[in-house]
Design an enzyme around this catalytic site. Structure first.
Site, PDB file in Angstrom:
ATOM      1  N   LYS A  51       0.673  -1.204   0.013  1.00  0.00           N
ATOM      2  CA  LYS A  51      -0.146  -0.101  -0.060  1.00  0.00           C
ATOM      3  C   LYS A  51       0.875   1.123   0.153  1.00  0.00           C
ATOM      4  CE  LYS A  51      -1.781   1.254   3.855  1.00  0.00           C
ATOM      5  NZ  LYS A  51      -2.648   1.724   4.962  1.00  0.00           N
ATOM      6  N   SER A  52       1.822   1.282   0.814  1.00  0.00           N
ATOM      7  CA  SER A  52       2.824   2.456   0.966  1.00  0.00           C
ATOM      8  C   SER A  52       3.351   2.780  -0.312  1.00  0.00           C
ATOM      9  CB  SER A  52       3.827   2.177   2.047  1.00  0.00           C
ATOM     10  OG  SER A  52       3.214   1.803   3.174  1.00  0.00           O
ATOM     11  N   LYS A  62      -8.923  -2.970   2.443  1.00  0.00           N
ATOM     12  CA  LYS A  62      -8.130  -1.674   2.250  1.00  0.00           C
ATOM     13  C   LYS A  62      -6.733  -1.981   1.661  1.00  0.00           C
ATOM     14  CE  LYS A  62      -6.726   1.631   5.521  1.00  0.00           C
ATOM     15  NZ  LYS A  62      -7.126   3.244   5.183  1.00  0.00           N
ATOM     16  N   ASN A  66     -10.533   6.471   4.163  1.00  0.00           N
ATOM     17  CA  ASN A  66      -9.874   6.398   5.394  1.00  0.00           C
ATOM     18  C   ASN A  66      -8.414   6.024   4.910  1.00  0.00           C
ATOM     19  OD1 ASN A  66      -9.142   6.410   8.225  1.00  0.00           O
ATOM     20  ND2 ASN A  66     -10.001   4.403   8.525  1.00  0.00           N
ATOM     21  N   ARG A 123      -8.139  11.857  12.345  1.00  0.00           N
ATOM     22  CA  ARG A 123      -6.647  11.650  12.197  1.00  0.00           C
ATOM     23  C   ARG A 123      -6.076  12.997  12.077  1.00  0.00           C
ATOM     24  NH1 ARG A 123      -6.130   6.645   8.426  1.00  0.00           N
ATOM     25  NH2 ARG A 123      -3.898   6.751   9.059  1.00  0.00           N
ATOM     26  N   ASP A 172       3.445  -0.942  12.018  1.00  0.00           N
ATOM     27  CA  ASP A 172       2.185  -1.630  11.471  1.00  0.00           C
ATOM     28  C   ASP A 172       2.324  -3.220  11.638  1.00  0.00           C
ATOM     29  OD1 ASP A 172       0.950   0.628  10.688  1.00  0.00           O
ATOM     30  OD2 ASP A 172       1.080   0.300   8.553  1.00  0.00           O
ATOM     31  N   HIS A 230      -8.157  -2.766   8.561  1.00  0.00           N
ATOM     32  CA  HIS A 230      -8.009  -4.108   8.020  1.00  0.00           C
ATOM     33  C   HIS A 230      -7.084  -5.063   8.768  1.00  0.00           C
ATOM     34  CE1 HIS A 230      -4.277  -1.899   6.201  1.00  0.00           C
ATOM     35  NE2 HIS A 230      -4.864  -1.205   7.169  1.00  0.00           N
ATOM     36  N   ARG A 231      -5.998  -4.147   9.554  1.00  0.00           N
ATOM     37  CA  ARG A 231      -4.823  -4.978  10.063  1.00  0.00           C
ATOM     38  C   ARG A 231      -5.623  -5.505  11.540  1.00  0.00           C
ATOM     39  NH1 ARG A 231      -1.183  -4.304   7.157  1.00  0.00           N
ATOM     40  NH2 ARG A 231      -0.744  -2.227   6.214  1.00  0.00           N
ATOM     41  N   ARG A 277      -5.263   1.747  17.633  1.00  0.00           N
ATOM     42  CA  ARG A 277      -4.731   0.370  17.938  1.00  0.00           C
ATOM     43  C   ARG A 277      -4.515  -0.167  18.937  1.00  0.00           C
ATOM     44  NH1 ARG A 277      -1.967   0.210  11.867  1.00  0.00           N
ATOM     45  NH2 ARG A 277      -3.845  -0.195  10.364  1.00  0.00           N
ATOM     46  N   SER A 329       3.318  11.510  13.111  1.00  0.00           N
ATOM     47  CA  SER A 329       3.150  10.704  12.148  1.00  0.00           C
ATOM     48  C   SER A 329       4.312  10.969  10.918  1.00  0.00           C
ATOM     49  CB  SER A 329       1.698  10.735  11.296  1.00  0.00           C
ATOM     50  OG  SER A 329       1.825  10.249  10.065  1.00  0.00           O
ATOM     51  N   SER A 330       4.943   9.939  10.450  1.00  0.00           N
ATOM     52  CA  SER A 330       5.997  10.265   9.470  1.00  0.00           C
ATOM     53  C   SER A 330       5.425  10.719   8.273  1.00  0.00           C
ATOM     54  CB  SER A 330       6.851   9.079   9.302  1.00  0.00           C
ATOM     55  OG  SER A 330       6.055   7.840   8.793  1.00  0.00           O
ATOM     56  N   ASP A 341      -7.604   1.965  -0.721  1.00  0.00           N
ATOM     57  CA  ASP A 341      -6.796   2.993  -0.541  1.00  0.00           C
ATOM     58  C   ASP A 341      -6.202   3.544  -1.751  1.00  0.00           C
ATOM     59  OD1 ASP A 341      -7.485   2.942   2.024  1.00  0.00           O
ATOM     60  OD2 ASP A 341      -5.439   3.080   2.704  1.00  0.00           O
ATOM     61  N   GLU A 395      -5.985   3.986  11.703  1.00  0.00           N
ATOM     62  CA  GLU A 395      -7.134   3.708  11.128  1.00  0.00           C
ATOM     63  C   GLU A 395      -8.175   3.654  12.362  1.00  0.00           C
ATOM     64  OE1 GLU A 395      -4.476   2.657   9.700  1.00  0.00           O
ATOM     65  OE2 GLU A 395      -4.866   2.033   7.593  1.00  0.00           O
ATOM     66  N   GLY A 407      -4.742   7.226   4.666  1.00  0.00           N
ATOM     67  CA  GLY A 407      -3.807   8.473   4.942  1.00  0.00           C
ATOM     68  C   GLY A 407      -2.979   8.768   4.239  1.00  0.00           C
TER      69      GLY A 407
END
Ligand code: DC
Length: 682
Positions: free
Chosen positions: A25-26, A437, A96, A130, A330, A404-405, A361, A180-181, A52, A358, A98
């Site tokens: 995804k990233s 996602k 959702n 967020r 993650d 999702h995770r 967590r 957040s990076s 995403d 998301e 990011g």
């Protein structure tokens, strides 16, 4: 799998096999943005197809980028804007994601500030919780017009500017890196849009978290011609005159965070042969491959190839660890679930960023791990998990919080038999579709790699006379539960069809059994292929049905089809319909339904079915035929049609399919450990 309210995972006992990971995804969303901003065309191979990436593609399309989907798995073709806005006003909905919200905010803010524009960016309610304030502060330093449309510090946002405007890049741009990076990533991806006149420096305030994700950003920028100079993790400089250059083609690696579930699967359940994960390995640019080291520390036996990972169980039970997980935020979620199989308490620290993902967590993981019986201590930036004792595993209905995770991680609790859980328990995943996602086929993939004892796989049997609507009801129930189906009548029908086509004597038991054993069949949903030919239509012919009814009285044939039918009992579960599902094939099924309808009603249904297919028929003849078939099915010596002693009778003469389905689902809920299925998702 779509729109399932829940999916019940039976207790699972082993795993082996190969999984090809979906794209990262990233990487996917970074590559899409870069391809969308640069000049010319980029072919993107192995792109992740998920919620995403879809919002990112949709946004790029609205902004005027050319987006041509690849045909038959081929690459996607993106034609970039070349840094020039084509569309100056747009409303973008980013779900959702990011990885879409942050970089698009930065890019569109800069483009609007210099070329004029008015863009509104919004998402689902969770997206509006967020944080994005640190990125907005940085963009405002540059002179970009950014306005909060809801709460300060959070999306939705409006980005505005006038044509001919300038952004002030003389002074270093300061951005916080400890929430957040993705804020830094967003700036680095977007700033080359305005680097023509001078070098641009970004300074990170606070300790930068999730550094490996910045590394991905820098490596992908380099692929697109931007060589960012880095001093430690504090200063990043984009040289003067930097301009995006399409590499022409890009290959997206497999998702290393998604790999973590299968690494864990191997460590927990691959006792004989390894689980092989293709798409990431030692040459990956994703920091989450470092998860492998953590999994090794917990006892996994891992072989890392350049583009694959092979994992087998090593130490067992797993070893508890105490680990700073800042570099693998993650994938570290998976460690929290592996902790269920470790001796002692596993402590994961420096994970404050979990709280702004998301969902929160840390809170979510703590709550859901407790549901399966774990003892969990949570703090502002850590989580500590102790496994349940063997007798303490509980059947949990797991909330997934649209994350999702959470869904993928908690599915691993289904391997509780390997922790000697007594009793073993199933796991209910609520809203399982949220895996779309990043990994739409996650559960299918998990089941294809997992093994379990047949007796642990739930079966619902639906027996009844011909044309009682068994097949329709079975499909509908199976769809509601995400289960497989077995239309056992189709096995008799396909054997009949093969015998008629090949001229086999349909009264010769041994010959018919040999024929049945050698059939080359393929099932796909409701359709059936014989020797590579789709025969689903032909199987409904009356002649085939009548022959099926006759040959089904042959004991040798029934014996030959016995093993074929048992093999359908695979995770997550089965709905089997026929005549002897509850009495002979699956006598241990926890729910047996015997479906009836009046002969008049059944004749009418069959009549309508035939007419709708353009086949002429007479109601009276159909009724006579089905009554004689009932007679034959009821009175044959072997496996006669009769309700199992513990079957529940359902007369659906006056019921719709939906009403009958609801009745069966209610009976099913009463038999399971989850009651009404848990409270609705918050
Ligand atoms: O359900 P159906 O009409 O497709 O089944 C075709 C024939 O196969 C039916 O007349 C009886 C036989 N059959 C059987 O004997 N046992 C089963 N489990 C399913 C079907």
């Amino acid at each position: 799998m779509y729109d399932l309210p829940f999916l019940d995972l039976p207790p699972l006992t082993g795993a082996a096999g190969t999984v090809r990971l979906p794209g990262s995804k990233s990487i996917s969303n970074r590559v899409l943005l870069l391809a969308g901003l640069c000049e010319g065309q980029t072919l993107v191979h192995d792109l992740l197809d998920s919620d995403d990436t879809r919002v990112m593609l949709d946004s790029l399309g609205r902004l005027g980028c050319g987006v041509e989907p690849g045909t038959a798995g081929g690459p996607l073709r993106v034609t970039g804007l070349g840094g020039r806005l084509q569309v100056h006003e747009a409303q973008l909905f980013l779900g959702n994601a990011g990885t879409a919200m942050r970089p698009l905010t930065a890019a569109l803010a800069l483009l609007a500030a210099t070329q004029g524009g008015n863009f509104e960016l919004s998402g689902v309610p969770r997206m509006h919780e967020r944080p994005i304030g640190d990125l907005v502060d940085a963009l405002r330093q540059l002179g970009c017009g950014v306005e909060y449309l809801g709460q300060d510090g959070y999306p939705p946002l409006r980005l505005t500017g006038a044509a001919g405007g300038r952004v002030d890049t003389a002074a270093p741009i300061r951005v916080r890196g400890d929430v957040s990076s993705q804020f830094l990533t967003a700036l680095l991806l977007a700033l080359p849009l305005v680097s023509a006149d001078g070098a641009i420096t970004v300074e990170v305030q606070g300790e930068l978290i999730s550094k490996p994700y910045i590394d991905i950003t820098l490596k992908l920028l380099a692929r697109f011609g931007i060589e960012v100079q880095r001093e430690g993790w504090e200063r990043f400089t984009i040289p003067q005159g930097s301009a995006y250059r399409s590499p022409g083609e890009v290959w997206v690696e497999g998702d290393a965070s998604s790999a973590s579930y299968f690494v864990a699967l191997g460590a927990i359940a691959a006792t004989d042969a390894p689980v092989r994960i293709e798409g990431v390995g030692s040459e990956s640019i994703q920091g989450d491959v470092a998860f492998v080291d953590a999994a090794r520390a917990m006892g996994a036996s891992v072989h890392l190839g350049p583009n694959y990972i092979e994992v087998q169980r090593g130490a067992w039970p797993l070893r508890a660890i105490d680990l700073d997980c800042n570099h693998i935020p993650d994938a570290a979620m998976t460690l929290a679930v592996m902790a269920l199989y470790a001796r002692g308490s596993t402590r994961l620290t420096n994970i404050a960023s979990w709280r702004v993902k998301e969902t929160d967590r840390i809170a979510a993981m703590a709550a859901e791990l407790r549901k399966v019986g774990a003892t969990v201590v949570e703090g502002e930036d850590f989580i500590e998990v102790s496994p349940p004792p063997a007798s303490g595993w509980k059947a949990g209905a797991i909330h997934t919080y649209d994350d999702h995770r959470m869904a993928m991680c908690l599915s691993l609790a289904a391997f509780n038999p390997l922790a000697s859980a007594d009793p073993v328990v199933p796991v209910r995943i609520l809203d399982p579709r949220c895996v779309a996602k990043t990994f739409p086929d996650y559960f299918e993939t998990l089941f294809s790699l997992s093994t379990t004892e047949r007796s642990l796989v739930p079966v619902i049997t639906i027996d009844g006379p011909t044309a009682s609507g068994k097949g329709t009801l079975a499909s509908s129930v199976a769809q509601a539960l995400g289960y497989h189906t077995l239309d056992s009548g189709s096995l008799y029908r396909v054997t009949a069809l093969a015998a008629l086509t090949r001229g086999v004597d349909t009264t010769d038991g041994p010959a018919m059994a040999a024929l049945a054993r050698g059939l080359n069949l393929r099932f796909e949903g409701e359709r059936l292929w014989l020797d590579g030919r789709d025969v689903s239509g032909e199987l409904r012919r009356e002649e085939v049905g009548t022959t099926a009814s006759r040959i089904s009285a042959l004991p040798e044939l029934r014996a030959a089809l016995y093993a074929v039918q048992l093999a359908f009992r695979r995770a997550p579960g089965l709905v089997a319909d026929g005549r002897d599902m509850g009495t002979v094939i699956f006598p241990d099924a926890p729910l047996k339904v015997f479906l009836t309808a009046s002969p008049a009603m059944r004749a009418e249904r069959r009549y309508k079915q035939l007419i709708s297919k353009g086949i002429s028929a007479s109601i009276d003849e159909l009724r006579a035929d089905l009554e004689s078939r009932d007679e034959r099915d009821r009175n044959r010596l072997i496996a006669p049609l009769k309700p199992a002693e513990d079957a529940l009778l359902l007369d659906n003469s006056a019921q719709t399919v939906e009403a009958s389905t609801d009745i069966v689902l209610k009976w099913w809920a009463q038999r399971g450990p989850f009651g009404d299925g848990g409270t609705p998702q918050s």
